[in-house]
Motif scaffolding. Structure first.
Motif, PDB file in Angstrom:
ATOM      1  N   CYS A 176      -4.826   2.062  -6.934  1.00  5.81           N
ATOM      2  CA  CYS A 176      -3.741   3.040  -7.058  1.00  5.81           C
ATOM      3  C   CYS A 176      -3.818   3.685  -8.435  1.00  5.81           C
ATOM      4  CB  CYS A 176      -2.374   2.382  -6.827  1.00  5.81           C
ATOM      5  SG  CYS A 176      -1.788   1.330  -8.164  1.00  5.81           S
ATOM      6  N   ASP A 177      -3.158   4.808  -8.598  1.00  7.39           N
ATOM      7  CA  ASP A 177      -3.245   5.532  -9.874  1.00  7.39           C
ATOM      8  C   ASP A 177      -2.172   5.109 -10.881  1.00  7.39           C
ATOM      9  OD1 ASP A 177      -1.045   6.673  -8.656  1.00  7.39           O
ATOM     10  OD2 ASP A 177      -1.709   8.738  -8.922  1.00  7.39           O
ATOM     11  N   LYS A 178      -1.299   4.198 -10.478  1.00  7.28           N
ATOM     12  CA  LYS A 178      -0.218   3.776 -11.375  1.00  7.28           C
ATOM     13  C   LYS A 178      -0.727   2.802 -12.446  1.00  7.28           C
ATOM     14  CE  LYS A 178       3.144   4.546  -7.761  1.00  7.28           C
ATOM     15  NZ  LYS A 178       2.397   5.710  -7.393  1.00  7.28           N
ATOM     16  N   ARG A 179       0.009   2.738 -13.568  1.00  7.57           N
ATOM     17  CA  ARG A 179      -0.295   1.751 -14.602  1.00  7.57           C
ATOM     18  C   ARG A 179       0.185   0.382 -14.126  1.00  7.57           C
ATOM     19  NH1 ARG A 179       2.878   2.806 -19.052  1.00  7.57           N
ATOM     20  NH2 ARG A 179       4.246   3.935 -17.657  1.00  7.57           N
ATOM     21  N   LEU A 180      -0.326  -0.667 -14.721  1.00  3.36           N
ATOM     22  CA  LEU A 180       0.008  -2.033 -14.306  1.00  3.36           C
ATOM     23  C   LEU A 180       1.512  -2.283 -14.350  1.00  3.36           C
ATOM     24  CD1 LEU A 180      -0.985  -4.845 -13.445  1.00  3.36           C
ATOM     25  CD2 LEU A 180      -1.331  -5.376 -15.862  1.00  3.36           C
ATOM     26  N   TYR A 181       2.138  -1.904 -15.440  1.00  2.26           N
ATOM     27  CA  TYR A 181       3.571  -2.118 -15.610  1.00  2.26           C
ATOM     28  C   TYR A 181       4.367  -1.427 -14.497  1.00  2.26           C
ATOM     29  CZ  TYR A 181       8.172  -1.978 -17.838  1.00  2.26           C
ATOM     30  OH  TYR A 181       9.507  -2.092 -18.107  1.00  2.26           O
ATOM     31  N   GLU A 182       4.027  -0.193 -14.235  1.00  6.85           N
ATOM     32  CA  GLU A 182       4.731   0.584 -13.213  1.00  6.85           C
ATOM     33  C   GLU A 182       4.512  -0.008 -11.823  1.00  6.85           C
ATOM     34  OE1 GLU A 182       4.973   5.191 -11.556  1.00  6.85           O
ATOM     35  OE2 GLU A 182       3.340   4.621 -12.892  1.00  6.85           O
ATOM     36  N   ALA A 183       3.280  -0.348 -11.492  1.00  7.56           N
ATOM     37  CA  ALA A 183       2.965  -0.897 -10.168  1.00  7.56           C
ATOM     38  C   ALA A 183       3.701  -2.207  -9.931  1.00  7.56           C
ATOM     39  CB  ALA A 183       1.451  -1.083 -10.017  1.00  7.56           C
ATOM     40  N   CYS A 184       3.700  -3.094 -10.940  1.00  5.60           N
ATOM     41  CA  CYS A 184       4.426  -4.359 -10.814  1.00  5.60           C
ATOM     42  C   CYS A 184       5.921  -4.104 -10.635  1.00  5.60           C
ATOM     43  CB  CYS A 184       4.182  -5.236 -12.045  1.00  5.60           C
ATOM     44  SG  CYS A 184       2.515  -5.907 -12.158  1.00  5.60           S
ATOM     45  N   GLY A 185       6.459  -3.181 -11.399  1.00  6.43           N
ATOM     46  CA  GLY A 185       7.883  -2.856 -11.303  1.00  6.43           C
ATOM     47  C   GLY A 185       8.271  -2.332  -9.937  1.00  6.43           C
ATOM     48  N   ILE A 186       7.427  -1.506  -9.367  1.00  7.98           N
ATOM     49  CA  ILE A 186       7.724  -0.929  -8.049  1.00  7.98           C
ATOM     50  C   ILE A 186       7.794  -2.016  -6.990  1.00  7.98           C
ATOM     51  CG2 ILE A 186       6.753   0.487  -6.181  1.00  7.98           C
ATOM     52  CD1 ILE A 186       5.743   2.397  -8.444  1.00  7.98           C
ATOM     53  N   ILE A 187       6.788  -2.880  -6.940  1.00 10.45           N
ATOM     54  CA  ILE A 187       6.821  -3.886  -5.873  1.00 10.45           C
ATOM     55  C   ILE A 187       7.879  -4.956  -6.143  1.00 10.45           C
ATOM     56  CG2 ILE A 187       4.493  -3.410  -5.039  1.00 10.45           C
ATOM     57  CD1 ILE A 187       3.540  -5.947  -6.392  1.00 10.45           C
ATOM     58  N   ARG A 236      -4.545   2.060 -12.340  1.00 12.79           N
ATOM     59  CA  ARG A 236      -5.117   3.143 -13.150  1.00 12.79           C
ATOM     60  C   ARG A 236      -6.370   3.751 -12.506  1.00 12.79           C
ATOM     61  NH1 ARG A 236      -4.470  -0.926 -16.843  1.00 12.79           N
ATOM     62  NH2 ARG A 236      -6.678  -0.935 -17.395  1.00 12.79           N
ATOM     63  N   SER A 237      -6.365   3.812 -11.180  1.00 17.69           N
ATOM     64  CA  SER A 237      -7.465   4.412 -10.395  1.00 17.69           C
ATOM     65  C   SER A 237      -8.808   3.729 -10.627  1.00 17.69           C
ATOM     66  CB  SER A 237      -7.596   5.907 -10.691  1.00 17.69           C
ATOM     67  OG  SER A 237      -6.403   6.572 -10.371  1.00 17.69           O
ATOM     68  N   LYS A 238      -8.777   2.478 -11.058  1.00 20.15           N
ATOM     69  CA  LYS A 238     -10.017   1.728 -11.245  1.00 20.15           C
ATOM     70  C   LYS A 238     -10.649   1.478  -9.883  1.00 20.15           C
ATOM     71  CE  LYS A 238      -9.622   1.045 -15.722  1.00 20.15           C
ATOM     72  NZ  LYS A 238     -10.092   0.033 -16.612  1.00 20.15           N
ATOM     73  N   ARG A 256       0.836  -1.213   0.000  1.00 18.33           N
ATOM     74  CA  ARG A 256       0.000   0.000   0.000  1.00 18.33           C
ATOM     75  C   ARG A 256       0.862   1.252   0.000  1.00 18.33           C
ATOM     76  NH1 ARG A 256      -2.450   1.805   5.456  1.00 18.33           N
ATOM     77  NH2 ARG A 256      -0.233   2.237   5.616  1.00 18.33           N
ATOM     78  N   ASP A 257       1.870   1.254   0.858  1.00 18.48           N
ATOM     79  CA  ASP A 257       2.730   2.435   0.967  1.00 18.48           C
ATOM     80  C   ASP A 257       3.569   2.649  -0.301  1.00 18.48           C
ATOM     81  OD1 ASP A 257       1.669   2.736   3.505  1.00 18.48           O
ATOM     82  OD2 ASP A 257       3.440   1.929   4.526  1.00 18.48           O
ATOM     83  N   LEU A 258       4.110   1.561  -0.844  1.00 20.98           N
ATOM     84  CA  LEU A 258       4.939   1.672  -2.053  1.00 20.98           C
ATOM     85  C   LEU A 258       4.136   2.202  -3.243  1.00 20.98           C
ATOM     86  CD1 LEU A 258       6.944  -1.672  -1.835  1.00 20.98           C
ATOM     87  CD2 LEU A 258       7.913   0.648  -1.759  1.00 20.98           C
ATOM     88  N   LEU A 259       2.880   1.775  -3.349  1.00 18.89           N
ATOM     89  CA  LEU A 259       2.049   2.172  -4.485  1.00 18.89           C
ATOM     90  C   LEU A 259       1.203   3.402  -4.198  1.00 18.89           C
ATOM     91  CD1 LEU A 259       0.827  -1.331  -5.704  1.00 18.89           C
ATOM     92  CD2 LEU A 259       2.762   0.033  -6.542  1.00 18.89           C
ATOM     93  N   ASP A 260       1.290   3.909  -2.971  1.00 18.60           N
ATOM     94  CA  ASP A 260       0.438   5.026  -2.547  1.00 18.60           C
ATOM     95  C   ASP A 260      -1.022   4.689  -2.866  1.00 18.60           C
ATOM     96  OD1 ASP A 260      -0.055   7.484  -1.353  1.00 18.60           O
ATOM     97  OD2 ASP A 260       0.048   8.558  -3.263  1.00 18.60           O
ATOM     98  N   ALA A 261      -1.402   3.477  -2.484  1.00 21.86           N
ATOM     99  CA  ALA A 261      -2.732   2.952  -2.799  1.00 21.86           C
ATOM    100  C   ALA A 261      -3.741   3.265  -1.705  1.00 21.86           C
ATOM    101  CB  ALA A 261      -2.656   1.445  -2.998  1.00 21.86           C
ATOM    102  N   LYS A 262      -4.983   3.294  -2.111  1.00 22.32           N
ATOM    103  CA  LYS A 262      -6.089   3.512  -1.181  1.00 22.32           C
ATOM    104  C   LYS A 262      -6.699   2.151  -0.849  1.00 22.32           C
ATOM    105  CE  LYS A 262     -10.567   5.741  -0.789  1.00 22.32           C
ATOM    106  NZ  LYS A 262     -11.618   6.495  -1.448  1.00 22.32           N
TER     107      LYS A 262
END
Length: 117
Positions: free
Chosen positions: A94-105, A72-74, A7-13
């Motif tokens: 989260c507002d990140k794209r799939l590729y970016e979110a996977c890369g971050i984690i 993508r904020s879905k 959650r913290d890494l992706l700044d997810a809700k």
């Protein structure tokens, strides 16, 4: 890694099952085709996807996943959240794209398991 760290890494809700944020997870996958999740995913605890429909929740339940991150904020429907809450699935957006979110984690230590043939 815990779901809270994701959650913290992706700044997810967090949208439901916040009480399960301290659950440890060891792998993840990013996919929009639930048939591929059913066919190829083994021992994945986190599903990252841009697909928003009840089949995503049902697939995660069948695969004993702990968390779904909608990218993508879905936003899932209230019915989807109710279904997920009944099984204790953590749902986040989260507002990140799939590729970016996977890369971050992935780059922060959450790996994918090799596809078992």
């Amino acid at each position: 890694m815990t779901i809270r760290e994701i959650r913290d890494l992706l700044d997810a809700k967090v949208l439901c099952s916040e009480e399960n944020l301290d659950q440890e997870v060891h792998s993840a996958c990013g996919c929009d085709l639930m048939s591929d999740v059913l066919a190829y995913v083994k021992d994945q605890a986190v599903l990252l996807t841009g697909l928003v429909n009840p089949q995503v929740i049902r697939t995660a339940e069948m695969m004993d996943m702990a968390c779904i991150v909608f990218v993508r904020s879905k936003m899932p429907t209230d019915d989807m959240l109710d279904l997920a809450d009944k099984s204790g699935l953590v749902i986040m957006s989260c507002d990140k794209r799939l590729y970016e979110a996977c890369g971050i984690i992935y780059s922060n230590g959450l790996n994918s398991n090799a596809v078992k043939k």
